[in-house]
Design a protein around this motif. Sequence first.
Motif, PDB file in Angstrom:
ATOM      1  N   SER A 226       0.834  -1.205   0.000  1.00 37.24           N
ATOM      2  CA  SER A 226       0.000   0.000   0.000  1.00 37.24           C
ATOM      3  C   SER A 226       0.865   1.251   0.000  1.00 37.24           C
ATOM      4  CB  SER A 226      -0.919   0.001   1.225  1.00 37.24           C
ATOM      5  OG  SER A 226      -1.795  -1.102   1.185  1.00 37.24           O
ATOM      6  N   PHE A 227       1.972   1.218   0.741  1.00 37.37           N
ATOM      7  CA  PHE A 227       2.877   2.360   0.795  1.00 37.37           C
ATOM      8  C   PHE A 227       3.453   2.641  -0.593  1.00 37.37           C
ATOM      9  CE2 PHE A 227       7.234   3.969   1.175  1.00 37.37           C
ATOM     10  CZ  PHE A 227       7.009   5.145   1.875  1.00 37.37           C
ATOM     11  N   VAL A 228       3.939   1.608  -1.268  1.00 35.02           N
ATOM     12  CA  VAL A 228       4.545   1.780  -2.599  1.00 35.02           C
ATOM     13  C   VAL A 228       3.525   2.322  -3.591  1.00 35.02           C
ATOM     14  CG1 VAL A 228       5.542   0.560  -4.570  1.00 35.02           C
ATOM     15  CG2 VAL A 228       6.306   0.016  -2.249  1.00 35.02           C
ATOM     16  N   PHE A 229       2.309   1.767  -3.573  1.00 31.34           N
ATOM     17  CA  PHE A 229       1.306   2.166  -4.556  1.00 31.34           C
ATOM     18  C   PHE A 229       0.653   3.509  -4.224  1.00 31.34           C
ATOM     19  CE2 PHE A 229       1.588  -2.375  -5.519  1.00 31.34           C
ATOM     20  CZ  PHE A 229       1.657  -2.332  -6.900  1.00 31.34           C
ATOM     21  N   SER A 230       0.978   4.074  -3.074  1.00 24.86           N
ATOM     22  CA  SER A 230       0.450   5.402  -2.728  1.00 24.86           C
ATOM     23  C   SER A 230       1.445   6.512  -3.038  1.00 24.86           C
ATOM     24  CB  SER A 230       0.081   5.448  -1.238  1.00 24.86           C
ATOM     25  OG  SER A 230       1.256   5.396  -0.440  1.00 24.86           O
ATOM     26  N   LEU A 231       2.646   6.166  -3.521  1.00 26.29           N
ATOM     27  CA  LEU A 231       3.705   7.150  -3.734  1.00 26.29           C
ATOM     28  C   LEU A 231       3.512   8.091  -4.932  1.00 26.29           C
ATOM     29  CD1 LEU A 231       6.897   5.053  -2.912  1.00 26.29           C
ATOM     30  CD2 LEU A 231       5.970   6.973  -1.619  1.00 26.29           C
TER      31      LEU A 231
ATOM     32  N   LEU B 297       0.609   1.751 -12.867  1.00 29.27           N
ATOM     33  CA  LEU B 297       0.146   1.464 -14.227  1.00 29.27           C
ATOM     34  C   LEU B 297       0.116  -0.043 -14.483  1.00 29.27           C
ATOM     35  CD1 LEU B 297      -0.713   3.027 -16.769  1.00 29.27           C
ATOM     36  CD2 LEU B 297       1.663   2.870 -17.564  1.00 29.27           C
ATOM     37  N   ALA B 298       1.154  -0.736 -14.017  1.00 30.63           N
ATOM     38  CA  ALA B 298       1.182  -2.194 -14.178  1.00 30.63           C
ATOM     39  C   ALA B 298       0.032  -2.831 -13.408  1.00 30.63           C
ATOM     40  CB  ALA B 298       2.522  -2.733 -13.687  1.00 30.63           C
TER      41      ALA B 298
ATOM     42  N   LEU C 199      -7.388  -4.982 -14.929  1.00 30.04           N
ATOM     43  CA  LEU C 199      -8.190  -5.083 -16.147  1.00 30.04           C
ATOM     44  C   LEU C 199      -8.263  -6.510 -16.693  1.00 30.04           C
ATOM     45  CD1 LEU C 199      -7.243  -1.913 -18.242  1.00 30.04           C
ATOM     46  CD2 LEU C 199      -9.362  -2.359 -17.003  1.00 30.04           C
ATOM     47  N   PHE C 200      -7.154  -7.235 -16.604  1.00 30.50           N
ATOM     48  CA  PHE C 200      -7.091  -8.522 -17.284  1.00 30.50           C
ATOM     49  C   PHE C 200      -7.166  -9.737 -16.355  1.00 30.50           C
ATOM     50  CE2 PHE C 200      -4.882  -5.546 -20.164  1.00 30.50           C
ATOM     51  CZ  PHE C 200      -5.729  -5.664 -21.263  1.00 30.50           C
TER      52      PHE C 200
ATOM     53  N   PRO D 193      -8.932 -12.334 -14.016  1.00 29.90           N
ATOM     54  CA  PRO D 193     -10.343 -12.754 -13.896  1.00 29.90           C
ATOM     55  C   PRO D 193     -10.968 -12.424 -12.546  1.00 29.90           C
ATOM     56  CG  PRO D 193      -8.862 -14.658 -13.856  1.00 29.90           C
ATOM     57  CD  PRO D 193      -8.033 -13.498 -14.272  1.00 29.90           C
ATOM     58  N   MET D 194     -10.127 -12.293 -11.510  1.00 29.82           N
ATOM     59  CA  MET D 194     -10.657 -11.974 -10.179  1.00 29.82           C
ATOM     60  C   MET D 194     -10.603 -10.479  -9.871  1.00 29.82           C
ATOM     61  SD  MET D 194     -11.591 -14.831  -8.712  1.00 29.82           S
ATOM     62  CE  MET D 194     -11.499 -14.599  -6.948  1.00 29.82           C
ATOM     63  N   HIS D 195     -10.194  -9.664 -10.866  1.00 32.73           N
ATOM     64  CA  HIS D 195     -10.139  -8.203 -10.727  1.00 32.73           C
ATOM     65  C   HIS D 195      -9.210  -7.771  -9.590  1.00 32.73           C
ATOM     66  CE1 HIS D 195     -14.615  -8.528 -12.153  1.00 32.73           C
ATOM     67  NE2 HIS D 195     -13.759  -9.010 -13.050  1.00 32.73           N
ATOM     68  N   VAL D 196      -8.143  -8.508  -9.376  1.00 36.20           N
ATOM     69  CA  VAL D 196      -7.230  -8.171  -8.284  1.00 36.20           C
ATOM     70  C   VAL D 196      -6.092  -7.307  -8.805  1.00 36.20           C
ATOM     71  CG1 VAL D 196      -7.757 -10.268  -6.987  1.00 36.20           C
ATOM     72  CG2 VAL D 196      -5.835 -10.269  -8.593  1.00 36.20           C
ATOM     73  N   SER D 197      -5.551  -6.476  -7.926  1.00 37.93           N
ATOM     74  CA  SER D 197      -4.391  -5.666  -8.268  1.00 37.93           C
ATOM     75  C   SER D 197      -3.120  -6.462  -7.996  1.00 37.93           C
ATOM     76  CB  SER D 197      -4.391  -4.383  -7.429  1.00 37.93           C
ATOM     77  OG  SER D 197      -4.198  -4.707  -6.057  1.00 37.93           O
ATOM     78  N   LEU D 198      -1.972  -5.865  -8.301  1.00 34.46           N
ATOM     79  CA  LEU D 198      -0.704  -6.546  -8.031  1.00 34.46           C
ATOM     80  C   LEU D 198      -0.531  -6.813  -6.540  1.00 34.46           C
ATOM     81  CD1 LEU D 198       1.937  -4.853 -10.380  1.00 34.46           C
ATOM     82  CD2 LEU D 198       1.288  -7.263 -10.323  1.00 34.46           C
ATOM     83  N   SER D 199      -0.884  -5.831  -5.710  1.00 35.92           N
ATOM     84  CA  SER D 199      -0.745  -6.020  -4.263  1.00 35.92           C
ATOM     85  C   SER D 199      -1.686  -7.106  -3.757  1.00 35.92           C
ATOM     86  CB  SER D 199      -1.013  -4.702  -3.523  1.00 35.92           C
ATOM     87  OG  SER D 199      -2.311  -4.220  -3.799  1.00 35.92           O
ATOM     88  N   ASP D 200      -2.909  -7.176  -4.317  1.00 38.71           N
ATOM     89  CA  ASP D 200      -3.845  -8.247  -3.943  1.00 38.71           C
ATOM     90  C   ASP D 200      -3.264  -9.605  -4.330  1.00 38.71           C
ATOM     91  OD1 ASP D 200      -5.595  -6.232  -3.209  1.00 38.71           O
ATOM     92  OD2 ASP D 200      -6.680  -6.280  -5.100  1.00 38.71           O
ATOM     93  N   PHE D 201      -2.693  -9.666  -5.537  1.00 42.79           N
ATOM     94  CA  PHE D 201      -2.162 -10.928  -6.043  1.00 42.79           C
ATOM     95  C   PHE D 201      -1.014 -11.429  -5.166  1.00 42.79           C
ATOM     96  CE2 PHE D 201       0.804 -13.276  -8.791  1.00 42.79           C
ATOM     97  CZ  PHE D 201      -0.033 -14.275  -9.253  1.00 42.79           C
ATOM     98  N   VAL D 202      -0.092 -10.528  -4.817  1.00 43.30           N
ATOM     99  CA  VAL D 202       1.064 -10.935  -4.010  1.00 43.30           C
ATOM    100  C   VAL D 202       0.636 -11.334  -2.600  1.00 43.30           C
ATOM    101  CG1 VAL D 202       3.249 -10.159  -3.022  1.00 43.30           C
ATOM    102  CG2 VAL D 202       2.647  -9.521  -5.359  1.00 43.30           C
TER     103      VAL D 202
END
Length: 380
Positions: free
Chosen positions: A297-302, A336-337, A343-344, A346-355
């Motif tokens: 969350s910290f990284v993606f809020s920068l 952006l990634a 977008l792609f 199937p579970m509509h998760v972000s990178l942070s959700d996935f990790v």
Amino acid sequence: MNQTNESQDEKIVVNPKYLDISPISKGKRMLVYLADLFLSFILAVGFFSVAVFPISQVIGNYSGIIEESNGYQQKMMDVLYDNDILYYDKTKEDVSKYDFTSSLSYSADLYLKDLVQDKEDWIVSFLRDDISLSTDGICSLYKEMDSWAFFSFEEGLPKLDAKYVEEFKPLLDEKDQLSSQEEKDYARFVGTFFPNLYSLVIQRLESSEEIAPDDPLYSYRLLLAERKACDQRQDNIVVYATYVSYLLATLVSFLLVPLLSRSDKTIGMMALRVVRIDKDRLVIRPRKTRWLSFFFSFVFSLPLILFVPIFYVPFGELFSLPYLTYLTLISFLFVLASFFFVLFHPMHVSLSDFVSRTVLVTNETMDEVYKARGYLTCPK
């Protein structure tokens, strides 16, 4: 029920019914991110303005550094005055001598009047005598700046074109005034052409190898170096205060609030009525594992960290704070990634959700999960 998440996890009763669990939509997942992003940014601006920057100013002697920098700036202007590269209105010395904008405007007006009277072009004199620029080099420099053909080059060195000599003659008579078209041409000359030409003069003053250490003009470079060092110290105080403010804001937004929340929610998730759950077990994560999401969350809020000092630093100067600019650009690439991941996937998760192996679902969906397991409702 008054049981904690951990005790609920231990007492799950599996219901034999099948339950279709759907994650929140792509659009809502992005809204959750944006809500938390802007809330943490607003909190960071608050921390910066109310506490962190004022304390940093005292600790770092910020006002003293500004005063020192202004002193060097005034000495630099004195070098320009002493060497006839800048002029000021001596009838208003107490007011305007060290106001660079006022001096530049006065110099532009004086320069144009000198050209109308066919007096020596003091910019040409500097370029020719102080930095040894050839006639062709001087003409090339003027032509590069002269989009309106103010100058003619029939005699080698630039001369104000006869058309403009006549047009600007009213400047020499206080009782006369310029026509509407002449006012437009005058504004172009003193407001655009001259500042652009003067900027090139200063660039040559700062970099020309023809100016030796024993030249009086060389002191301008020494003073400039000292002023830049002061400016760097000012920037460092702003940057460090920004780091601290943003860290505090993200600690509150993405660690303290989720830890205090029974259901691992940020403020944005509360507002949009969604909950984060373990992707494999379909349960709210226990508090002891929630800190893992803070780093992501910290990284993606920068991406907005560059704008935290916006009320104290002019907008254009924000981009001269290199460490903040780099952080903004690099983190934006991560965002952006993650955007394309949402977008792609199937579970509509972000990178942070996935990790972190989590997924966001609505409150209503999670209530259904808990009811299926024998609980009345999901903890809010």
